[in-house]
Design a protein around this motif. Structure first.
Motif, mmCIF file in Angstrom:
data_model
loop_
_atom_site.group_PDB
_atom_site.id
_atom_site.type_symbol
_atom_site.label_atom_id
_atom_site.label_comp_id
_atom_site.label_asym_id
_atom_site.label_seq_id
_atom_site.Cartn_x
_atom_site.Cartn_y
_atom_site.Cartn_z
ATOM 1 N N ARG A 1 87.076 -31.177 -48.737
ATOM 2 C CA ARG A 1 87.898 -32.401 -47.436
ATOM 3 C C ARG A 1 88.134 -31.394 -46.418
ATOM 4 N NH1 ARG A 1 93.903 -34.002 -50.087
ATOM 5 N NH2 ARG A 1 92.144 -34.516 -52.156
ATOM 6 N N VAL A 2 88.550 -31.553 -44.918
ATOM 7 C CA VAL A 2 88.783 -30.967 -43.889
ATOM 8 C C VAL A 2 89.767 -31.445 -43.321
ATOM 9 C CG1 VAL A 2 87.749 -31.687 -41.537
ATOM 10 C CG2 VAL A 2 86.343 -32.428 -42.985
ATOM 11 N N ILE A 3 90.245 -30.302 -42.991
ATOM 12 C CA ILE A 3 92.240 -30.907 -42.752
ATOM 13 C C ILE A 3 91.419 -30.158 -40.859
ATOM 14 C CG2 ILE A 3 94.181 -28.546 -42.720
ATOM 15 C CD1 ILE A 3 93.576 -27.773 -45.362
ATOM 16 N N PRO A 4 92.254 -31.451 -40.409
ATOM 17 C CA PRO A 4 92.041 -31.638 -39.439
ATOM 18 C C PRO A 4 92.842 -29.927 -38.181
ATOM 19 C CG PRO A 4 93.158 -33.378 -40.417
ATOM 20 C CD PRO A 4 92.896 -32.352 -40.828
ATOM 21 N N GLY A 5 92.127 -29.581 -37.286
ATOM 22 C CA GLY A 5 92.901 -29.245 -36.073
ATOM 23 C C GLY A 5 93.697 -29.810 -35.159
ATOM 24 N N ARG A 6 94.527 -28.825 -33.760
ATOM 25 C CA ARG A 6 95.316 -29.340 -33.442
ATOM 26 C C ARG A 6 95.384 -28.843 -32.597
ATOM 27 N NH1 ARG A 6 98.162 -26.760 -37.437
ATOM 28 N NH2 ARG A 6 98.732 -24.977 -36.900
ATOM 29 N N GLU A 7 95.577 -29.479 -31.653
ATOM 30 C CA GLU A 7 96.222 -28.858 -29.965
ATOM 31 C C GLU A 7 97.530 -28.040 -30.131
ATOM 32 O OE1 GLU A 7 94.316 -28.578 -26.866
ATOM 33 O OE2 GLU A 7 92.115 -29.944 -28.616
ATOM 34 N N ALA A 8 97.384 -26.744 -29.234
ATOM 35 C CA ALA A 8 98.552 -26.334 -28.852
ATOM 36 C C ALA A 8 100.111 -27.006 -28.479
ATOM 37 C CB ALA A 8 98.547 -24.528 -29.258
ATOM 38 N N THR A 9 101.274 -26.732 -28.702
ATOM 39 C CA THR A 9 102.452 -26.806 -27.864
ATOM 40 C C THR A 9 103.185 -25.812 -27.757
ATOM 41 O OG1 THR A 9 103.996 -27.489 -29.996
ATOM 42 C CG2 THR A 9 102.101 -29.301 -28.694
ATOM 43 N N PHE A 10 104.055 -25.568 -26.413
ATOM 44 C CA PHE A 10 104.510 -24.182 -26.029
ATOM 45 C C PHE A 10 105.899 -24.709 -25.594
ATOM 46 C CE2 PHE A 10 99.961 -23.957 -24.585
ATOM 47 C CZ PHE A 10 99.412 -22.666 -25.297
#
Length: 790
Positions: free
Chosen positions: A22-31
């Motif tokens: 399985r690949v758990i996608p990455g994500r961009e940070a939100t501030f």
């Protein structure tokens, strides 16, 4: 990582081991923008923090508003800032204090360093200071801390119980008068017996806070409205199935008072998960026996290959001995390949190391100098080690929560990372290899504790009376049994009943310290000392029941890499003498059990079968150890049996139980062969259900026990019991009673999917069975459960 995984599949030992990918996608940070004191802004910027993540800002806002908060986000998501910011704001504005509580001193050491650096960034004039108060400090160090009066105090539940609350009014009045925030880090760790004890400690803490009227005169813009003596509770948790309910149970606060923050808005890269199942081998029984290659050996092969390829890798394993042995073996294999630099930078990490040595390894991981580590779960909790390229799990850690916490150590910023879980051969490991969706897509396990355990309550009522007089309204802390417990303790002479102008009061009237007369880790006070007969040195301490099971005459006891044989068990003096040996066998006790139903508390008709009633009850379990069996370490075959004469033990606890309708029993008997067919079916079903408890709850399978009988006197028919393994129960079977159909359905799936023919360690055989796993009928157990849930 795709290329690396293909490369691993090309290694000579690869034989189709990847059961799931399985690949758990990455994500961009939100501030989020948060208004902060300029001094705090400067200190955070000096520490590399320019903005808060959305989830951090949400938690800070909730605490500022006077809410209790549960922050349940993954490892390395920055939970600490959620309580640091409001704690420091309150200290800056009004010298308010914060109590930080963590289950391990190593975590406190790490947090003290981080918080102290931030406090120093505020400057001496800020008045914000940080100190830890633990059992590792001597008397003078503790006196100096109290004189310094820090605004943030870090401690463990044990020190809070033994060393702070008993002296609250004499030594700590300055702290409790200004206490506004209580931080409970790693709140998911407070479960089972330990969690039930700690929940009572926190209720006693709340009593003390209210008596001091903490915070009544000091509400300011940094704090919302609140009631006198009611500090805000900030609980940090791993991802569990019941974060709010568990935090409320542990702290004694209302679930409605908590704000849940469970969305991680920090940046991550993609994580590649591999389920790596070692192939079966022929152990003399033929393939299909359920026996598999060692997970340790498979993990070592992966570890050596990945470190040699340049990946910084940590392998998590369950025992100190395995960590030490395979770190040494891995370094040796790397040297054989000519990878001398990598070999020098492979280490073992475990709790028995000195603080200095652990710090060296942590710093080396953070800097990248250390290339590989074999570790116990000591690296699982919030120790800052940066991000790794690869995490290997040597066997399923026992819970998905722990697996994700350990796997969460992988990941540098937004770079891809790899987590490989190498399965062992027991039920949980093999169940997840066959049902990966349960791991990735089902709700996480629930943390369970039982602060209403009536076996624990008297000791905590004594301690509370020693800390501050009791009154009738204290039942809101200690529950419905409180008046009866107070009456019993008064009659026994432990409490002194007095009539005052304000009503009845009870004071502690015993000798010594009730806090020091109990342990937060056990129920009951009878213990057996295990000692080395060569020099009389203590090897370990076991509870009485555990000593009968593990330290009977003739038992092989394993401790810190050394095998011992128990040569004598003296129950008059509660001492067992052990001698070092190097046996080619291990031992397992045999026992007889009976269960008496004392009171049925609840019942429900099984939703999938209207002729089956499931009940939750108070029960008494009586166990008589009758002997033990020796098993060959290589083949697992029995090689001898001896009788024992030991006292019977009784466990008063909680249980769920259900009966098998006569029609289903007749069908199972007709489908089987011989008189053991039906007893083997219910026995195997009982084993399977117990083995899968940890898929739903944060527990070990030894935390619950079971009994199956073709005819029980309470029901007059075939009955299966599953009971809590601790006096009074810790809430496991009570919660399982509510979800019993799911438990039965999962067990049925495990039995159907296991490729063995007649039962194996991956499905129904249990290393803890007192009947030597006889009889067991795996196929008929599947038929039985199918008839109940389908």
């Amino acid at each position: 990582m795709d290329e690396t995984i293909r490369w691993l599949q090309g290694r000579p030992y690869y034989d189709g081991q990847i059961a799931e990918r399985r690949v758990i996608p990455g994500r961009e940070a939100t501030f989020a923008d948060v208004d902060l004191d300029s001094r705090l802004v400067s200190a955070l910027e000096s520490d590399g923090v320019e903005r808060l993540y959305d989830h951090q800002a949400s938690a800070v806002s909730a605490v500022r508003g006077g809410d209790n908060v549960v922050l349940a986000t993954p490892t390395a998501s920055g939970k600490s800032l959620a309580y640091t910011v409001p704690a420091f704001e309150r200290a800056l504005d009004e010298r308010a204090t914060t109590l930080y509580i963590a289950p391990q001193v190593a975590l406190i050491n790490d947090q003290e360093e981080t918080l102290s650096d931030l406090a120093h960034g505020l400057g001496f004039a800020s008045g914000v200071s940080v100190a830890q108060y633990t059992g590792r400090q001597d008397r003078k160090e503790k006196e100096a801390i109290r004189e310094r009066q820090p605004t943030v105090l870090l401690t463990t539940p044990d020190m809070l119980h033994y060393g702070i609350m008993p002296h609250a009014h004499r030594l700590w009045d300055w702290f409790f008068e200004r206490l506004e925030t209580v931080v409970i880090d790693e709140v998911h760790e407070y479960r089972g017996v330990f969690g039930s004890h700690v929940a009572m400690v926190f209720r006693r803490l709340q009593r003390i806070c209210e008596r001091f009227d903490a915070g009544d005169e000091r509400r300011s813009s940094s704090r919302g409205t609140g009631s006198p003596g009611d500090p805000d509770w900030v609980c940090c948790s791993a991802t569990i199935g019941n974060p709010v309910d568990h935090a409320a149970t542990v702290t004694g606060q209302s679930p409605d008072s908590f704000r849940l923050v469970d969305e991680d808005t920090s940046a991550t890269g993609p994580t590649h998960w591999l389920f790596w199942n070692p192939p079966e081998y022929d152990a003399g029984e033929g393939f299909g026996s359920g026996r598999r290659r060692s997970s340790h050996v498979e993990t070592k092969r992966l570890f050596v290959d990945l470190v040699a390829r340049g990946y910084q890798t940590v392998a998590f394993t369950r025992s100190r001995q395995v960590a030490e042995r395979y770190a040494t073996d891995s370094a040796s294999d790397l040297r054989d390949r000519g990878e001398h630099e990598a070999a020098r930078n492979v280490h073992a990490y475990q709790a028995a190391l000195t603080d200095e040595r652990r710090g060296e390894i942590e710093d080396g991981l953070d800097s990248g100098e250390v290339r590989g580590v074999w570790s116990t779960n000591a690296l699982e909790l919030g120790v800052d080690i940066g991000g790794l390229d690869v995490v290997l799990l040597d066997g399923y850690p026992g819970t998905r929560m722990a697996a994700f916490q350990q796997g969460g150590r992988a990941g540098r910023g937004t770079d891809p990372s790899l987590v490989a879980m190498v399965a062992g051969e027991d039920q949980l490991d093999q169940y997840l290899m066959a049902h990966p969706r349960d791991f990735f897509e089902n709700d996480p396990e629930e943390a369970i504790s039982n602060p209403e355990n009536e076996h624990l309550l008297p000791d905590h009522v004594r301690a509370a009376a020693r800390e501050n007089w009791l009154r009738s309204g204290d039942d809101r802390y200690f529950g419905e049994p409180f008046p009866d417990v107070v009456a019993d303790l008064t009659e026994a002479g432990d409490l002194d009943r007095r009539t005052t102008d304000a009503g009845l009061r009870w004071l502690y009237d015993g000798e010594g310290s009730p806090q020091h007369e109990m342990s937060l880790r056990t129920i009951g006070d009878r213990e057996v000392q295990l000692r080395d007969r060569r020099n009389g040195n203590r090897i370990a301490t076991l509870s009485f029941a555990d000593a009968l099971r593990d330290a009977h005459p003739g038992a092989i006891y394993h401790h810190q890499g050394q095998d011992f044989e128990v040569v004598d068990l003296d129950l008059r003096n509660d001492v067992a003498d052990l001698a070092p040996v190097r046996p080619n066998y291990y031992t397992q006790v045999l026992h007889d059990k009976t269960i008496t139903v004392e009171e049925d508390r609840r019942e429900q008709v099984l939703s999938t079968h209207d002729e089956v009633t499931v009940r939750f009850a108070d029960v008494s379990m009586r166990k008589q150890i009758t002997g033990f069996e020796r098993y060959d370490r290589q083949s697992g075959e029995p090689i001898g049996r001896e009788a024992l004469e030991l006292p019977e033990t009784t466990l008063d606890t909680e249980a769920l139980y259900f009966t098998v309708p006569g029609e289903i029993e007749r069908e199972i008997r007709a489908a089987g062969d011989g008189p053991d067919a039906f007893p083997g079916a219910i026995h195997a079903a009982e084993h399977g259900m117990i083995s899968l408890f940890p898929l739903s709850f944060l527990c070990d399978r030894r935390d619950v026990g079971g009994l199956s009988t073709p005819r029980h006197p309470h029901t007059d028919c075939a009955t299966i019991f599953v009971y809590d393994g601790y006096p009074g129960g810790v809430g496991l079977t009570e919660r399982a009673y509510e979800t019993v159909v799911d438990l039965m359905g999962r067990t049925l799936g495990m039995l159907r999917d296991c490729p063995c023919e007649s039962g194996c360690p991956a499905c129904v055989q249990s290393p803890h069975c007192g009947n030597a796993n006889d009889p067991l009928e795996k196929g008929l157990a599947a038929d039985l459960l199918a008839a109940l849930v389908e």
